[in-house]
Design a protein around this motif. Structure first.
Motif, PDB file in Angstrom:
ATOM      1  N   ALA A  78       7.271  21.068  62.525  1.00  0.00           N
ATOM      2  CA  ALA A  78       7.934  20.386  64.145  1.00  0.00           C
ATOM      3  C   ALA A  78       8.090  19.465  64.427  1.00  0.00           C
ATOM      4  O   ALA A  78       9.212  19.145  64.913  1.00  0.00           O
ATOM      5  N   TYR A  79       7.624  17.906  63.617  1.00  0.00           N
ATOM      6  CA  TYR A  79       8.683  17.308  63.637  1.00  0.00           C
ATOM      7  C   TYR A  79      10.161  16.384  63.190  1.00  0.00           C
ATOM      8  O   TYR A  79      10.982  16.418  64.150  1.00  0.00           O
ATOM      9  N   ARG A  80      10.394  17.319  62.244  1.00  0.00           N
ATOM     10  CA  ARG A  80      11.757  17.031  62.074  1.00  0.00           C
ATOM     11  C   ARG A  80      12.733  17.973  62.866  1.00  0.00           C
ATOM     12  O   ARG A  80      13.244  17.781  63.582  1.00  0.00           O
ATOM     13  N   ALA A  81      11.820  19.855  63.479  1.00  0.00           N
ATOM     14  CA  ALA A  81      12.551  20.166  64.566  1.00  0.00           C
ATOM     15  C   ALA A  81      12.292  19.441  65.667  1.00  0.00           C
ATOM     16  O   ALA A  81      14.120  19.014  66.675  1.00  0.00           O
ATOM     17  N   ALA A  82      11.743  18.629  66.052  1.00  0.00           N
ATOM     18  CA  ALA A  82      11.970  17.710  66.538  1.00  0.00           C
ATOM     19  C   ALA A  82      12.614  16.694  66.957  1.00  0.00           C
ATOM     20  O   ALA A  82      13.886  16.078  67.665  1.00  0.00           O
ATOM     21  N   PHE A  83      12.828  15.532  66.037  1.00  0.00           N
ATOM     22  CA  PHE A  83      13.607  14.668  65.463  1.00  0.00           C
ATOM     23  C   PHE A  83      15.892  14.934  65.362  1.00  0.00           C
ATOM     24  O   PHE A  83      15.301  14.329  65.833  1.00  0.00           O
ATOM     25  N   VAL A  84      15.317  16.493  64.713  1.00  0.00           N
ATOM     26  CA  VAL A  84      17.013  16.674  64.871  1.00  0.00           C
ATOM     27  C   VAL A  84      17.763  16.943  66.405  1.00  0.00           C
ATOM     28  O   VAL A  84      18.589  16.403  66.838  1.00  0.00           O
ATOM     29  N   THR A  85      16.822  17.404  67.219  1.00  0.00           N
ATOM     30  CA  THR A  85      16.811  17.447  68.685  1.00  0.00           C
ATOM     31  C   THR A  85      16.883  16.273  69.129  1.00  0.00           C
ATOM     32  O   THR A  85      18.289  16.416  69.698  1.00  0.00           O
ATOM     33  N   LEU A  86      16.003  15.190  68.676  1.00  0.00           N
ATOM     34  CA  LEU A  86      16.240  13.831  69.568  1.00  0.00           C
ATOM     35  C   LEU A  86      17.640  13.165  68.860  1.00  0.00           C
ATOM     36  O   LEU A  86      18.959  12.469  70.074  1.00  0.00           O
ATOM     37  N   VAL A 123      20.829  14.772  68.366  1.00  0.00           N
ATOM     38  CA  VAL A 123      21.418  14.681  68.960  1.00  0.00           C
ATOM     39  C   VAL A 123      21.686  15.004  70.050  1.00  0.00           C
ATOM     40  O   VAL A 123      22.648  14.335  70.554  1.00  0.00           O
ATOM     41  N   LEU A 124      20.821  14.914  70.745  1.00  0.00           N
ATOM     42  CA  LEU A 124      20.461  14.242  72.530  1.00  0.00           C
ATOM     43  C   LEU A 124      21.286  13.028  72.396  1.00  0.00           C
ATOM     44  O   LEU A 124      22.139  12.308  73.260  1.00  0.00           O
ATOM     45  N   ILE A 125      20.625  11.685  71.394  1.00  0.00           N
ATOM     46  CA  ILE A 125      20.902  10.636  71.746  1.00  0.00           C
ATOM     47  C   ILE A 125      22.322  10.326  70.890  1.00  0.00           C
ATOM     48  O   ILE A 125      22.830   9.689  71.625  1.00  0.00           O
ATOM     49  N   ALA A 126      22.938  10.976  69.884  1.00  0.00           N
ATOM     50  CA  ALA A 126      24.123  10.403  69.927  1.00  0.00           C
ATOM     51  C   ALA A 126      25.208  11.619  70.114  1.00  0.00           C
ATOM     52  O   ALA A 126      25.799  10.689  70.964  1.00  0.00           O
ATOM     53  N   THR A 127      24.450  12.452  71.756  1.00  0.00           N
ATOM     54  CA  THR A 127      25.442  12.763  72.340  1.00  0.00           C
ATOM     55  C   THR A 127      25.923  12.111  73.460  1.00  0.00           C
ATOM     56  O   THR A 127      26.910  11.493  74.254  1.00  0.00           O
ATOM     57  N   LEU A 128      24.517  11.214  74.101  1.00  0.00           N
ATOM     58  CA  LEU A 128      24.632  10.312  75.148  1.00  0.00           C
ATOM     59  C   LEU A 128      24.996   9.355  74.834  1.00  0.00           C
ATOM     60  O   LEU A 128      25.473   8.175  75.937  1.00  0.00           O
ATOM     61  N   THR A 129      25.362   9.321  73.101  1.00  0.00           N
ATOM     62  CA  THR A 129      26.135   7.099  73.016  1.00  0.00           C
ATOM     63  C   THR A 129      27.246   7.788  73.680  1.00  0.00           C
ATOM     64  O   THR A 129      27.888   6.628  73.338  1.00  0.00           O
ATOM     65  N   VAL A 130      27.779   9.095  73.128  1.00  0.00           N
ATOM     66  CA  VAL A 130      29.414   9.333  73.859  1.00  0.00           C
ATOM     67  C   VAL A 130      29.353   9.755  75.136  1.00  0.00           C
ATOM     68  O   VAL A 130      30.531   9.175  75.646  1.00  0.00           O
ATOM     69  N   VAL A 131      28.755  10.449  75.524  1.00  0.00           N
ATOM     70  CA  VAL A 131      28.470  11.004  77.019  1.00  0.00           C
ATOM     71  C   VAL A 131      28.228   9.008  78.347  1.00  0.00           C
ATOM     72  O   VAL A 131      28.714   8.679  79.140  1.00  0.00           O
ATOM     73  N   ALA A 132      27.274   8.287  77.377  1.00  0.00           N
ATOM     74  CA  ALA A 132      26.899   7.257  78.623  1.00  0.00           C
ATOM     75  C   ALA A 132      28.335   6.069  78.652  1.00  0.00           C
ATOM     76  O   ALA A 132      28.471   5.831  80.479  1.00  0.00           O
ATOM     77  N   PRO A 133      29.094   5.992  77.886  1.00  0.00           N
ATOM     78  CA  PRO A 133      30.606   5.105  78.426  1.00  0.00           C
ATOM     79  C   PRO A 133      31.134   5.904  79.135  1.00  0.00           C
ATOM     80  O   PRO A 133      31.500   4.780  80.366  1.00  0.00           O
ATOM     81  N   MET A 134      30.883   7.252  79.182  1.00  0.00           N
ATOM     82  CA  MET A 134      32.099   8.120  80.389  1.00  0.00           C
ATOM     83  C   MET A 134      31.352   7.858  82.007  1.00  0.00           C
ATOM     84  O   MET A 134      32.000   8.334  82.966  1.00  0.00           O
ATOM     85  N   THR A 135      29.906   7.651  81.488  1.00  0.00           N
ATOM     86  CA  THR A 135      29.012   7.623  82.954  1.00  0.00           C
ATOM     87  C   THR A 135      28.939   6.483  83.866  1.00  0.00           C
ATOM     88  O   THR A 135      29.401   6.613  84.950  1.00  0.00           O
ATOM     89  N   ALA A 160      18.044  10.079  81.436  1.00  0.00           N
ATOM     90  CA  ALA A 160      18.320  10.504  79.959  1.00  0.00           C
ATOM     91  C   ALA A 160      17.773  10.835  79.030  1.00  0.00           C
ATOM     92  O   ALA A 160      17.784  11.474  78.423  1.00  0.00           O
ATOM     93  N   LEU A 161      18.260   9.158  78.372  1.00  0.00           N
ATOM     94  CA  LEU A 161      17.275   9.256  77.747  1.00  0.00           C
ATOM     95  C   LEU A 161      16.048   9.596  77.327  1.00  0.00           C
ATOM     96  O   LEU A 161      15.165  10.418  76.088  1.00  0.00           O
ATOM     97  N   LEU A 162      15.017   9.304  78.141  1.00  0.00           N
ATOM     98  CA  LEU A 162      13.942   9.992  78.288  1.00  0.00           C
ATOM     99  C   LEU A 162      13.448  11.012  78.409  1.00  0.00           C
ATOM    100  O   LEU A 162      12.443  11.752  77.486  1.00  0.00           O
ATOM    101  N   LEU A 163      14.255  11.798  79.258  1.00  0.00           N
ATOM    102  CA  LEU A 163      14.847  13.313  79.054  1.00  0.00           C
ATOM    103  C   LEU A 163      14.455  13.965  77.415  1.00  0.00           C
ATOM    104  O   LEU A 163      14.237  14.591  77.396  1.00  0.00           O
ATOM    105  N   SER A 164      15.823  13.071  77.073  1.00  0.00           N
ATOM    106  CA  SER A 164      16.112  13.726  75.800  1.00  0.00           C
ATOM    107  C   SER A 164      14.737  13.296  74.790  1.00  0.00           C
ATOM    108  O   SER A 164      14.438  14.171  74.282  1.00  0.00           O
ATOM    109  N   LEU A 165      13.620  12.550  74.605  1.00  0.00           N
ATOM    110  CA  LEU A 165      13.039  12.463  74.173  1.00  0.00           C
ATOM    111  C   LEU A 165      11.627  13.272  74.859  1.00  0.00           C
ATOM    112  O   LEU A 165      10.887  14.201  73.722  1.00  0.00           O
ATOM    113  N   VAL A 166      11.597  13.877  76.144  1.00  0.00           N
ATOM    114  CA  VAL A 166      10.631  14.753  76.583  1.00  0.00           C
ATOM    115  C   VAL A 166      10.980  16.244  76.226  1.00  0.00           C
ATOM    116  O   VAL A 166      10.161  16.866  75.814  1.00  0.00           O
ATOM    117  N   ILE A 167      11.957  16.388  75.785  1.00  0.00           N
ATOM    118  CA  ILE A 167      12.492  17.842  75.104  1.00  0.00           C
ATOM    119  C   ILE A 167      12.531  17.992  73.901  1.00  0.00           C
ATOM    120  O   ILE A 167      11.818  18.465  73.676  1.00  0.00           O
TER     121      ILE A 167
END
Length: 162
Positions: A93-101, A103-115, A138-145
């Motif tokens: 479960a921690y592995r799945a959560a780490f992968v999810t987090l 991916v979301l953080i990497a996505t936000l890293t790309v999207v943040a400058p556009m935002t 959005a970062l907090l939401l990533s953690l919750v997800i």
């Protein structure tokens, strides 16, 4: 021996359900309120910080009360150490959560400058300081997800009975 393991699993599973439910309800309330606050004509930063702090405290209180209630209802199971199966499920479960987090953080890293670049357009004349607040949430939401993915994965594994 098998009966104890099943009872222990049921206790751990109940804790996971309680935690997941509290996470969905409390953070759902917070993020719904945050979106509404963004849509309002003016954004009250202090009020939103207060709601954030309330959500954190509420989550801690609800989870502690749930843990106490479940421990009182089955004290022997609450004190039982995790067995190999519990540890394996938690690790997966921690592995799945780490992968999810990740991916979301990497996505936000790309999207943040556009935002930040498009903030004047979507803020509609409101202060530009809202963009970092949106990104922070959005970062907090990533953690919750990621936490919900962890709980859901573990619950799935318990239900599957592997």
């Amino acid at each position: 021996m098998k009966l104890t393991s099943e009872v222990e699993m049921a206790f751990r599973e109940k804790m996971l359900w309680a935690s997941a439910a509290a996470t969905v309800v409390i953070w759902g309330w917070y993020f719904l309120g945050f979106v509404r606050a963004l849509e309002a004509p003016s954004f009250n930063v202090g009020g939103e910080i207060g709601k954030f702090l309330f959500a954190v405290v509420a989550l801690v209180v609800v989870q502690v009360v749930a843990a106490i209630a479940l421990a009182i209802s089955s004290p022997a199971d609450a004190q039982a150490p995790a067995d190999d199966r519990d540890r394996e499920f938690a690790l997966l479960a921690y592995r799945a959560a780490f992968v999810t987090l990740s991916v979301l953080i990497a996505t936000l890293t790309v999207v943040a400058p556009m935002t930040m670049a498009t903030a004047p357009a979507w803020l509609g004349g409101r202060p530009g300081s809202l963009a970092p607040i949106v990104i922070s949430n959005a970062l907090l939401l990533s953690l919750v997800i990621a936490e919900l993915v962890r709980s859901a994965t573990q619950l799935f594994l318990y239900r599957r009975g592997s």
